[in-house]
Enzyme design. Structure first.
Site, PDB file in Angstrom:
ATOM      1  N   HIS A 167       1.075  -1.432   0.072  1.00 58.76           N
ATOM      2  CA  HIS A 167      -0.438   0.122   0.077  1.00 58.76           C
ATOM      3  C   HIS A 167       0.829   0.668   0.031  1.00 58.76           C
ATOM      4  O   HIS A 167       2.050   1.246  -0.051  1.00 58.76           O
ATOM      5  CB  HIS A 167      -0.842  -0.094   0.913  1.00 58.76           C
ATOM      6  N   CYS A 195      -4.799   1.649  -4.843  1.00 54.23           N
ATOM      7  CA  CYS A 195      -3.743   2.406  -3.811  1.00 54.23           C
ATOM      8  C   CYS A 195      -2.571   2.982  -4.444  1.00 54.23           C
ATOM      9  O   CYS A 195      -2.246   4.418  -4.989  1.00 54.23           O
ATOM     10  CB  CYS A 195      -3.421   2.323  -2.689  1.00 54.23           C
TER      11      CYS A 195
END
Length: 197
Positions: A48, A126
């Site tokens: 992420h 993301c």
């Protein structure tokens, strides 16, 4: 003694010093799965990422609604993301001329593209957001290894089904959704739009 030929070559990817008024743009990368400790060395991992600029970190996650999935956290605070996230490293990307107010306007514009209901682990995740954000802020992309899994998955279609769905909505985004829901609900003292006046 003659200088080394290597020392005469221009150095690539060295960050230039900032001009007055510029703010650093930093990519914060998090491990999202225990296998990263074994696979990241081979160049494949589940990561992420968020972009830190002007003291805030901006990231993207999924939810079922047709509005932004972009959210703000305290930089490098993995607790705000959830227990499956572990901070790995920060990568200096460059510098931006955007003021804090301009960054917030840019985040709002990007939120139209990166809506919660458009989140996809492989095609619009993301890391795709942080890539677009960094390019807009300072015309530099994130390192390729951060989102390599998304590219690899195009060759291994079943891979997406193996990833837990709870990664779609980090804890901070869940809190943001709850706040949005509370602010959208008319209070008992406020007439709803359909109430005759």
């Amino acid at each position: 003694m003659f200088p080394s030929c290597i020392s005469l070559l221009p150095r690539r990817n060295e960050p230039r010093p900032p001009r007055p008024g510029q703010a650093p743009v930093v990519l914060n990368v998090y491990d999202m799965y225990w296998t990263n400790w074994y696979t990241a060395g081979a160049g494949v991992g589940v990561f992420h990422s968020g972009v830190q600029v002007h003291g805030s970190e901006w990231a993207y996650g999924g939810h079922p609604y047709a509005f932004t999935g972009v959210f703000e956290i305290t930089p490098r605070d993995e607790r705000e993301l959830g227990e499956q996230f572990r901070f790995r490293q920060s990568v200096h990307i460059g510098y931006t001329d955007f003021s804090e107010e301009e960054v917030r306007r840019l985040v709002s514009e990007l939120g139209k593209q990166f809506r919660g209901d458009r989140y996809h682990l492989m095609n619009n995740n993301c890391n795709h957001f942080t890539s677009a954000f960094c390019l807009a802020l300072c015309d530099r992309d994130i390192p390729a290894w951060v989102n390599r899994l998304a590219y690899v998955s195009s060759c291994v279609p079943f891979l997406q089904r193996c990833l837990p769905k709870e990664w779609l909505t980090p804890t901070a985004l869940q809190h943001s959704l709850a706040a949005h829901s509370r602010s959208s609900t008319p209070s008992p003292t406020t007439p709803s739009p359909t109430t005759p006046q």
